[in-house]
Design an enzyme around this catalytic site. Structure first.
Site, short mmCIF file in Angstrom:
data_model
loop_
_atom_site.label_atom_id
_atom_site.label_comp_id
_atom_site.label_asym_id
_atom_site.label_seq_id
_atom_site.Cartn_x
_atom_site.Cartn_y
_atom_site.Cartn_z
N CYS A 182 0.68 -1.24 -0.01
CA CYS A 182 -0.14 0.05 -0.10
C CYS A 182 0.74 1.51 -0.19
CB CYS A 182 -1.15 -0.05 1.09
SG CYS A 182 -0.56 0.12 2.74
N HIS A 221 -3.00 1.40 6.84
CA HIS A 221 -3.30 1.27 5.30
C HIS A 221 -3.31 2.61 4.56
CE1 HIS A 221 -4.02 -0.73 1.50
NE2 HIS A 221 -5.33 0.08 1.41
N HIS A 244 -5.56 1.80 -4.50
CA HIS A 244 -4.78 1.26 -3.45
C HIS A 244 -4.43 -0.02 -3.81
CE1 HIS A 244 -7.79 -1.33 -0.93
NE2 HIS A 244 -8.23 -1.03 -2.18
#
Length: 156
Positions: free
Chosen positions: A70, A120, A132
């Site tokens: 990520c 994240h 993402h």
């Protein structure tokens, strides 16, 4: 009549070797600081870079150009447009200018958190969606933001 300023003659008139802040019309230009328009431009270009990586596989610790985790995707996307970010999602959150969801714009970073722990990150694409690299076995993709437990940050 033009509003252009010839810097060497301005320096000669002020009698100084450097000018830290220069007023041009109603805009203040300060070396090293990024205007909102410049930040928006970098962010929009970084969003485009992230979108171009659609389908790239997730790999823990990967920063591109073919595999990403990520924060590797966000780091890569902003690096390609000349902006440096730290490596992890939490470090990236600490480096950005924090903004409310009401003021988020395309290209802002979306940080997922549990309490104060950021785990994240993605790049906001508008309309409640983000680009993402989600997890092992998945690929870079556009996806709806699935929780309200997010913070937003703007890369300067």
């Amino acid at each position: 009549m033009s509003a252009q300023v010839h810097v060497p003659s301005l320096l000669a008139r002020t009698g100084t070797a450097s000018v830290l802040t220069l007023a041009v019309g109603t805009t203040m230009l300060t070396p090293g600081l990024v205007t909102e328009a410049e930040a928006a431009s970098h962010s929009a270009r970084a969003l485009h870079v992230a979108a171009s990586k659609k389908g790239a596989p997730y790999q823990y610790g990967a920063t591109g150009p073919r595999r990403f985790d990520c924060s590797g995707l966000t780091l890569y996307s902003f690096k390609r447009v000349g902006k440096k970010l730290p490596r992890t999602a939490a470090q990236q959150y600490n480096k950005t200018r924090h903004i409310s969801s009401a003021h988020r714009r395309k290209g802002d970073l979306v940080f997922f958190h549990q309490g104060s722990y950021v785990y994240h990150v993605g790049i906001y694409a508008g309309k409640g969606k983000m680009w993402h690299s989600p997890k092992t076995g998945a690929v870079v993709r556009l996806e709806k933001i699935w929780t309200k437990k997010v913070w937003y940050g703007r890369v300067r």
